[in-house]
Design a protein around this motif. Structure first.
Motif, PDB file in Angstrom:
ATOM      1  N   HIS A 104       0.870  -1.112  -0.059  1.00  0.00           N
ATOM      2  CA  HIS A 104       0.103  -0.086  -0.192  1.00  0.00           C
ATOM      3  C   HIS A 104       0.940   1.172  -0.013  1.00  0.00           C
ATOM      4  N   CYS A 139      -3.815   6.369  -0.014  1.00  0.00           N
ATOM      5  CA  CYS A 139      -3.106   4.946  -0.651  1.00  0.00           C
ATOM      6  C   CYS A 139      -2.772   5.402  -1.958  1.00  0.00           C
ATOM      7  N   GLU A 141      -0.520   3.422  -3.937  1.00  0.00           N
ATOM      8  CA  GLU A 141      -0.085   2.251  -4.685  1.00  0.00           C
ATOM      9  C   GLU A 141      -1.420   1.369  -4.943  1.00  0.00           C
ATOM     10  N   TYR A 142      -1.722   0.855  -6.101  1.00  0.00           N
ATOM     11  CA  TYR A 142      -2.918   0.186  -6.518  1.00  0.00           C
ATOM     12  C   TYR A 142      -2.782  -1.088  -6.115  1.00  0.00           C
ATOM     13  N   CYS A 143      -3.891  -1.254  -5.043  1.00  0.00           N
ATOM     14  CA  CYS A 143      -4.175  -2.363  -4.228  1.00  0.00           C
ATOM     15  C   CYS A 143      -5.289  -3.403  -4.354  1.00  0.00           C
ATOM     16  N   HIS A 147      -9.271   0.436  -3.990  1.00  0.00           N
ATOM     17  CA  HIS A 147      -8.120   1.291  -3.805  1.00  0.00           C
ATOM     18  C   HIS A 147      -8.065   2.703  -3.620  1.00  0.00           C
ATOM     19  N   MET A 150      -9.397   3.814   0.127  1.00  0.00           N
ATOM     20  CA  MET A 150      -8.481   3.649   1.103  1.00  0.00           C
ATOM     21  C   MET A 150      -8.067   4.880   1.402  1.00  0.00           C
TER      22      MET A 150
HETATM   23 CU1  CUA Z   1      -4.070   0.428  -0.587  1.00  0.00          CU
HETATM   24 CU2  CUA Z   1      -4.233   1.220  -2.741  1.00  0.00          CU
END
Ligand code: CUA
Length: 157
Positions: A104, A139, A141-143, A147, A150
């Protein structure tokens, strides 16, 4: 086999430079403890047992000094724990963050707080909140599917 004189010189020169670079790298890494650049340090943690491991078994804000706090936080799909925190103006916050699942991000727009949260590693970053307001932690970072949902909030007043 015949090797031209110039070729021989270049071979020796190239090999010597390679050896020199490896020695410099080795001294930096093992003797001087140099790591990749960054404003944060990190240490390892078992991602499987993060939620039973201190201090992450009790995420939250603790006062550690005069207007100085430690924010122990978990990043997960799709949120952060705790999901809201409140500190006084001028507070220095030491963020101690790890992930329970995937990679993340942890970014606070309009500050220079922006780092990756990697499962198995603990990231620590310190920031002083000089201006009052509502700070969003996002966040970046693609999670996964949610996403963009977040986030958490830090209220400074
Ligand atoms: Cu955690 Cu995007």
């Amino acid at each position: 086999m015949h090797i031209h004189r110039f070729e021989k010189i270049w071979l020796i020169f190239g090999s010597a430079m390679l050896a020199l670079f490896l020695v410099v790298l080795g001294i930096g890494t093992f003797a001087m403890g140099m790591t990749t650049p960054g404003s944060h340090q990190h240490y390892s943690i078992d991602p499987e047992t993060v939620m039973d491991t201190e201090p992450f078994n009790e995420p939250g804000l603790r006062q550690v000094g005069d207007n100085e706090y430690e924010a122990v936080m978990l990043a997960f799909a799709f949120g952060y724990s705790p999901n809201q925190m409140e500190v006084p103006v001028g507070a220095t916050v030491h963020f101690i963050v790890t992930s329970t699942d995937v990679v993340h991000g942890f970014a606070i727009p309009k500050t220079n707080v922006n780092f990756m949260v990697v499962p198995g590693e603990v990231s620590t970053v310190t920031h002083t909140f000089k201006e009052p307001g509502e700070y969003l932690v996002l966040c970046n970072e693609y999670c996964g599917i949610a996403h963009e949902m977040m986030k958490t909030t830090i209220i400074v007043k």
